[in-house]
Design a protein around this motif. Structure first.
Motif, PDB file in Angstrom:
ATOM      1  N   LYS A  60     -42.460  39.684 -24.434  1.00 12.45           N
ATOM      2  CA  LYS A  60     -43.227  39.916 -25.661  1.00 12.45           C
ATOM      3  C   LYS A  60     -42.291  40.207 -26.834  1.00 12.45           C
ATOM      4  N   GLY A  61     -41.313  41.094 -26.617  1.00 15.50           N
ATOM      5  CA  GLY A  61     -40.352  41.414 -27.665  1.00 15.50           C
ATOM      6  C   GLY A  61     -39.486  40.222 -28.027  1.00 15.50           C
ATOM      7  N   GLN A  62     -39.093  39.437 -27.032  1.00 20.23           N
ATOM      8  CA  GLN A  62     -38.315  38.227 -27.309  1.00 20.23           C
ATOM      9  C   GLN A  62     -39.093  37.267 -28.210  1.00 20.23           C
ATOM     10  N   GLY A  63     -40.386  37.104 -27.887  1.00 19.19           N
ATOM     11  CA  GLY A  63     -41.219  36.216 -28.708  1.00 19.19           C
ATOM     12  C   GLY A  63     -41.348  36.709 -30.137  1.00 19.19           C
ATOM     13  N   GLU A  64     -41.449  38.050 -30.314  1.00 16.60           N
ATOM     14  CA  GLU A  64     -41.565  38.590 -31.670  1.00 16.60           C
ATOM     15  C   GLU A  64     -40.292  38.347 -32.477  1.00 16.60           C
ATOM     16  N   ILE A  65     -39.136  38.477 -31.830  1.00 16.89           N
ATOM     17  CA  ILE A  65     -37.877  38.251 -32.551  1.00 16.89           C
ATOM     18  C   ILE A  65     -37.728  36.783 -32.928  1.00 16.89           C
ATOM     19  N   VAL A  66     -37.987  35.891 -31.968  1.00 17.89           N
ATOM     20  CA  VAL A  66     -37.844  34.459 -32.250  1.00 17.89           C
ATOM     21  C   VAL A  66     -38.878  34.005 -33.277  1.00 17.89           C
ATOM     22  N   SER A  67     -40.065  34.609 -33.257  1.00 20.78           N
ATOM     23  CA  SER A  67     -41.104  34.193 -34.209  1.00 20.78           C
ATOM     24  C   SER A  67     -40.702  34.467 -35.653  1.00 20.78           C
ATOM     25  N   THR A  68     -39.818  35.468 -35.861  1.00 13.33           N
ATOM     26  CA  THR A  68     -39.375  35.739 -37.237  1.00 13.33           C
ATOM     27  C   THR A  68     -38.446  34.659 -37.774  1.00 13.33           C
ATOM     28  N   LEU A  69     -37.988  33.761 -36.888  1.00 14.27           N
ATOM     29  CA  LEU A  69     -37.140  32.657 -37.324  1.00 14.27           C
ATOM     30  C   LEU A  69     -37.909  31.363 -37.527  1.00 14.27           C
ATOM     31  N   LEU A  70     -39.116  31.274 -36.953  1.00  9.28           N
ATOM     32  CA  LEU A  70     -39.880  30.029 -37.023  1.00  9.28           C
ATOM     33  C   LEU A  70     -40.432  29.830 -38.424  1.00  9.28           C
TER      34      LEU A  70
ATOM     35  N   SER B  78     -36.495  40.280 -42.167  1.00  6.90           N
ATOM     36  CA  SER B  78     -36.921  40.272 -40.771  1.00  6.90           C
ATOM     37  C   SER B  78     -35.706  40.341 -39.866  1.00  6.90           C
ATOM     38  N   ALA B  79     -35.973  40.604 -38.601  1.00  6.25           N
ATOM     39  CA  ALA B  79     -34.899  40.678 -37.618  1.00  6.25           C
ATOM     40  C   ALA B  79     -34.205  39.331 -37.473  1.00  6.25           C
ATOM     41  N   GLY B  80     -34.980  38.247 -37.481  1.00  2.60           N
ATOM     42  CA  GLY B  80     -34.384  36.915 -37.354  1.00  2.60           C
ATOM     43  C   GLY B  80     -33.459  36.578 -38.509  1.00  2.60           C
ATOM     44  N   GLN B  81     -33.847  36.949 -39.706  1.00  2.00           N
ATOM     45  CA  GLN B  81     -32.994  36.685 -40.872  1.00  2.00           C
ATOM     46  C   GLN B  81     -31.692  37.479 -40.786  1.00  2.00           C
ATOM     47  N   LEU B  82     -31.778  38.719 -40.324  1.00  2.00           N
ATOM     48  CA  LEU B  82     -30.557  39.511 -40.180  1.00  2.00           C
ATOM     49  C   LEU B  82     -29.624  38.913 -39.131  1.00  2.00           C
ATOM     50  N   LEU B  83     -30.198  38.407 -38.037  1.00  2.24           N
ATOM     51  CA  LEU B  83     -29.368  37.800 -36.991  1.00  2.24           C
ATOM     52  C   LEU B  83     -28.697  36.530 -37.504  1.00  2.24           C
TER      53      LEU B  83
ATOM     54  N   VAL C 185     -24.625  37.327 -29.545  1.00  2.00           N
ATOM     55  CA  VAL C 185     -25.031  37.953 -28.266  1.00  2.00           C
ATOM     56  C   VAL C 185     -26.477  38.452 -28.356  1.00  2.00           C
ATOM     57  N   ALA C 186     -26.852  39.048 -29.493  1.00  2.47           N
ATOM     58  CA  ALA C 186     -28.223  39.529 -29.657  1.00  2.47           C
ATOM     59  C   ALA C 186     -29.218  38.377 -29.579  1.00  2.47           C
ATOM     60  N   LEU C 187     -28.893  37.259 -30.242  1.00 10.30           N
ATOM     61  CA  LEU C 187     -29.788  36.101 -30.201  1.00 10.30           C
ATOM     62  C   LEU C 187     -29.841  35.500 -28.803  1.00 10.30           C
ATOM     63  N   ALA C 188     -28.726  35.557 -28.086  1.00  8.05           N
ATOM     64  CA  ALA C 188     -28.725  35.065 -26.702  1.00  8.05           C
ATOM     65  C   ALA C 188     -29.659  35.896 -25.827  1.00  8.05           C
ATOM     66  N   HIS C 189     -29.699  37.206 -26.063  1.00 13.18           N
ATOM     67  CA  HIS C 189     -30.608  38.059 -25.285  1.00 13.18           C
ATOM     68  C   HIS C 189     -32.076  37.780 -25.627  1.00 13.18           C
ATOM     69  N   ALA C 190     -32.332  37.300 -26.840  1.00 13.67           N
ATOM     70  CA  ALA C 190     -33.705  36.925 -27.192  1.00 13.67           C
ATOM     71  C   ALA C 190     -34.158  35.682 -26.434  1.00 13.67           C
ATOM     72  N   LEU C 191     -33.198  34.908 -25.903  1.00 11.77           N
ATOM     73  CA  LEU C 191     -33.530  33.690 -25.152  1.00 11.77           C
ATOM     74  C   LEU C 191     -33.363  33.856 -23.652  1.00 11.77           C
TER      75      LEU C 191
END
Length: 964
Positions: A403-413, A425-430, A447-453
């Motif tokens: 669920k948390g992974q989806g929320e982080i990735v959704s900020t980039l979509l 957003s978190a995605g913009q900061l990453l 590494v943070a983005l890798a953990h989101a995947l």
């Protein structure tokens, strides 16, 4: 005493003896003197010399001092001197303080292991340690305190050996636990230090201490001392708690089951005014945070960690930690440790992760805590350890949290990006950290983005949709393409920090992204520059620093082969393997692939999940990535050597396995659903069973209550009967729980109503009785008429007898009804008596309030019985109505019978008149015939004979009529 004066340096005529000679004389004095005072003075003198002449006193006097401990137990003063002397000899803490510069300058430092040697001599006889444990039990301060210090010093010098002796000693650990309950703080505090040394690296002693109620006592001490605001005593207690809990699953479970986690919450109530962070407070809070981490460490068993995490959420400890996390003015080291603590409290726990996602920083406008932390992570001005802690927190937030992974990735979509640009957003900061000029930010963001995947194929496919605007006027490029572009540029971009670090981070991100995702592999291979770049990097002979990049490039190329679905004709598995064979060589490729696992930094990162690096240059590998390398290294090596036929077979096997997996997954789903249904049914059965048991218990209870109420009612009836006769002497009994005046008035109204109904019924009965009386009188008249006509018609008589029987039955029914009416009247009178007796009782209720509670239940039952009697009266009323209806129908039937009888009687009268007329005619004819016979001279009988003959003729005529 003159001898002692000489020993201690008093005025004497001859040359002064040396220290060794003085110690020898004192030892002889201790051994040979018969007076206790002399021995005591000698031991006191040895104590004063023991700091300066430690070696001499230890060698010459230890045996004599132990003998004193054994023989002079009755004198606490000499025992205290002996214990202090032994402590000075064995302990290394006093060396630097008591050194005499004038003498020690020329002596080599050979005292480092002196305490250890003397300790070994002392514990060689285990009875000495047992004796010391016995002395520690003494309450005398001059004995107990030196004994505690001596035992602590023994444990410091020879810990495992002394621990073993105490462990096998009867009640050895329990004796020492009593020190925590000592009212003298000095002894209690030194007892804490003693238990610290006793519990080091000994799980058996740790368990005994824990089950001797150590947690309760230590937490009480911490609370008494002021929690985090306390002094060094709080620090010592926290260190002891760490000894008891660290790597001890049994004690951790005991700590959790004893609800001691809830008692940790007040430790972190530091408030918003963070002025006054003393060094001791920082140390205490640091140890408290470490103690929380001990309970939720990733190295603990998963079940134990999960239960502690849930307990911390439910008691509010996690919320308190998040408050410190978002507070201002917190020292940097406390903030860093708090972030690490929150990380492990939420790691792998969905409930805690959801709460952490909802935490907002106290800013205007409020921002999520995750966003604020990521801002610190990509900010190069922040301390290195703080940035590592934030990365660890982000990793723990996403660990097993789809669920948390989806929320982080959704900020980039594209569909969810905030077009206004008001919030970050978190995605913009990453993304910003990924493409910044700071290599450490690049690595952390990658590494943070890798953990989101991590282990989420769906998000890997969704991330392919992310488009980035590189510059004005140029078309946007995908995130995957931008990563490969930065990777290929390499040293061309001027970066701060290690240049290798940026490429290592991007390669780890790409390897994680492409693994187990064929669509991502296809997108990667679709760029014609990627494969030549990878093969060129692997084929070159670069320096030692670049070997790590070569190994990661080999891993990325191997993933592109292993997870290739052959959808691109130019980059099919076979062609890529041929390319490796021609440009690199299979052996060389495998060798470069092995560079990763052979690297020293790889081994360090594989040890534990938390990223802990001594310097930014050592930040190369992520813990989760090391697991991926370990998983893929072998399969990629095999895939490189496989032929096309083997690949085809493997693809067929894969398809078969996928189908099998789909079937298995389907059946697992069915089984899971059935298990859920079974669980629901079991719950329903349990619920119904419990409800049934409750109802049965309620029924049983009610039956017993009803029986009790019946008994009480019968008893109350008897008492009421007695009270009616002796009301003046027993008026207290009628105070029955204070009948409410409203209830009494209502009962009076009901009684009046029933009286009216009863009178109405009696009136109806009187009317029926009058009708019956009329019937009786008419029947009597009919009876007289029947008697006059009995000679003419006997059939009417029989019918009349039947009518009389019915009248008798009616009379009996009327008698029964009258009996029931009289019964009702009696009960009515009883109710009136109860009512009249209850009224005066109410008047005295204020004076008899003491008996109200005792008789309240009885009166309530009496009221219920009165209601039941009223109900019974209503039922009897209905039965009376039915009886009246039946009697009225009987009267109607009797009236019909009466009319019929009257008609028959009238007919019989008419027949009798006719007969009388005929008889009169016959008499006239007979008389005329007699006259004629007399005239003719025929003799005629006398009048009596004629009458008798006439009577005989009448009898014959009557017989003929009956025959007719």
């Amino acid at each position: 005493m003159n001898f002692l004066r000489g020993v201690m340096g008093g005025p004497s005529a001859g040359p002064q003896p040396s220290g060794a000679e003085t110690i020898q004389k004192l030892c002889d004095r201790v051994a040979s003197s018969t007076l206790l005072d002399d021995r005591r003075d000698a031991v006191r003198a040895l104590k004063s010399l023991s700091k300066k002449y430690r070696l001499e006193v230890g060698i010459q006097a230890m045996e004599h001092l132990i003998h004193v401990l054994q023989t002079d137990r009755s004198d606490s003063e000499i025992i205290g001197y002996a214990l202090d002397t032994l402590y000075n000899v064995i302990s290394n803490d006093l060396e630097e303080e008591e050194q005499d510069d004038s003498e020690e300058e020329n002596l080599p430092k050979q005292v480092d292991d002196l305490g250890s040697q003397f300790t070994e001599i002392f514990i060689k006889q285990q009875e000495n340690v047992t004796l010391l444990l016995t002395l520690v039990e003494e309450f005398d301060f001059h004995v107990r305190w030196p004994g505690v210090k001596l035992l602590t010093s023994l444990l410091k010098q020879q810990g495992p050996q002394v621990q073993q002796i105490i462990l096998v000693s009867p009640m050895g650990v329990s004796r020492l636990m009593d020190l925590l309950a000592d009212s003298r703080e000095v002894i209690r505090n030194d007892g804490v230090l003693l238990l610290q040394q006793l519990t080091k690296s000994n799980a058996a002693i740790q368990k005994i201490v824990a089950f001797e109620n150590a947690f309760e006592r230590l937490l009480d001490i911490i609370t008494e001392e002021g929690n985090s605001d306390g002094g060094i005593v709080v620090e010592d207690c926290l260190l002891l708690l760490q000894n008891l809990l660290k790597n001890n699953n049994s004690n951790q479970n005991f700590f959790k089951e004893g609800s001691y986690i809830q008692r940790m919450k007040p430790w972190f109530e530091v408030g918003d005014d963070n002025c006054g962070w003393s060094a001791q407070k920082v140390t205490n809070l640091h140890l408290m945070l470490q103690l929380v981490r001990v309970l939720v460490s990733p190295t603990n068993p998963p079940g134990a960690t999960s239960s502690c995490q849930k307990a911390m959420f439910h008691c509010g400890l996690l919320q308190q930690l998040c408050t410190i996390l978002m507070a201002t003015g917190v020292p940097a080291d406390i903030l860093t440790e708090t972030i690490n603590t929150v990380s492990e409290v939420i790691r792998g726990c969905q409930m805690n992760q959801d709460y952490f996602a909802s935490v907002n920083a106290p800013s205007n406008p409020p921002r999520p805590a995750i966003v604020v932390l990521l801002m610190s992570m990509v900010n190069e001005r922040q301390p290195f350890v703080l940035r590592c802690a934030v990365l660890y927190c982000f990793q723990c937030f996403l660990y097993k949290n789809q669920k948390g992974q989806g929320e982080i990735v959704s900020t980039l979509l594209p569909s969810t990006i905030d077009a206004t640009g008001n919030s970050v957003s978190a995605g913009q900061l990453l993304c910003g950290g990924l493409f910044s000029t700071d290599s450490l930010s690049n690595w952390c963001a990658a590494v943070a983005l890798a953990h989101a995947l991590q282990e989420n194929a769906t998000l890997k496919e969704q991330l392919l949709r992310v488009q980035l605007a590189t510059s004005i006027g140029n078309p946007p490029v995908s995130l995957l393409q931008q990563c490969t572009n930065i990777l290929s540029q390499g040293d061309k971009i001027d970066r701060r920090g290690s240049k290798v670090q940026t490429r290592v981070g991007l390669l780890m991100l790409l390897c994680t992204w492409l693994s187990n995702c064929s669509i991502a592999v296809t997108h990667f291979l679709h760029n014609p520059a990627n494969v030549p770049f990878l093969t060129g990097q692997i084929a070159e002979n670069l320096g030692e620093e670049e070997q790590l990049v070569q190994g990661l490039c080999a891993l990325l190329l191997g993933i592109s082969i292993y997870y290739n679905d052959n959808s691109l004709e130019n980059y099919r598995k076979e062609k890529l393997k041929q390319l490796i064979e021609k440009r690199i060589g299979r052996e060389n490729f495998i060798e470069k692939l092995g560079f990763i696992s052979k690297h020293e930094l790889y081994s360090r990162a594989a040890q534990k999940p938390q990223p802990s690096f001594s310097s930014p240059d050592h930040m190369m590998f992520d813990h989760e990535f090391t697991k991926l390398v370990k998983e893929l290294e072998g399969v990629i090596s095999k895939a490189i050597y496989k032929s096309s036929e083997e690949d085809k077979k493997e693809e067929e096997v894969k398809k078969t396995l996928e189908q099998h997996d789909n079937i298995v997954t389907h059946y697992k789903k069915v089984i899971r659903e059935q298990d859920q249904e079974l669980e629901e049914l079991k719950q329903r059965i349990n619920t119904l069973t419990s409800q049934n048991e409750q109802l049965q218990a309620t029924v049983t209870q009610q039956v017993s209550q009803i029986q009790q109420h019946k008994d009480q009612y019968n008893l109350l009836k008897v008492q009421l009967g007695k009270d009616t006769q002796h009301h003046n002497s027993h008026s207290d009994t009628f105070q029955m729980n204070g009948i409410q005046s409203e209830e009494v008035s209502r009962l009076k109204e009901e009684l009046e109503e029933w009286k009216n109904k009863h009178e109405l019924l009696q009136g109806q009965l009187r009317e029926k009785d009058s009708v019956i009386e009329k019937l009786k009188s008419s029947q009597l008249e009919i009876g007289t008429t029947e008697q006059s006509s009995q000679t003419s018609k006997s059939g009417g008589l029989e019918h009349n007898n039947e009518l009389q029987k019915e009248l008798e039955m009616l009379r009996s029914q009327i008698q029964l009804q009258s009996a029931e009416i009289s019964k009702l009247q009696m009960e009515n009178q009883k109710l009136q008596v109860m009512n009249t007796t209850a009224d005066p009782v109410l008047g005295d209720s204020s004076a008899r309030a003491a008996n109200n509670s005792e008789l309240e239940g009885r009166l309530e039952q009496e009221i219920k019985e009165l209601k039941s009697e009223v109900k019974a009266l209503s039922e009897e009323k209905e039965s009376l109505k039915q009886h009246l209806d039946s009697s009225s129908s009987t009267v109607a039937i009797l009236q019909d019978e009466k009319s019929k009888l009257q008609q028959e009687v009238a007919e019989s009268k008419k027949e009798q008149d006719d007969l009388l007329v005929l008889l009169a005619d016959q008499d006239q004819k007979l008389s005329a015939l007699k006259i004629k016979l007399k005239d003719l001279g025929v003799p005629v009988e006398d009048e009596d004979d004629i009458e008798s003959g006439d009577q005989g003729d009448e009898d014959e005529d009557g017989d003929e009529e009956e025959q007719d």
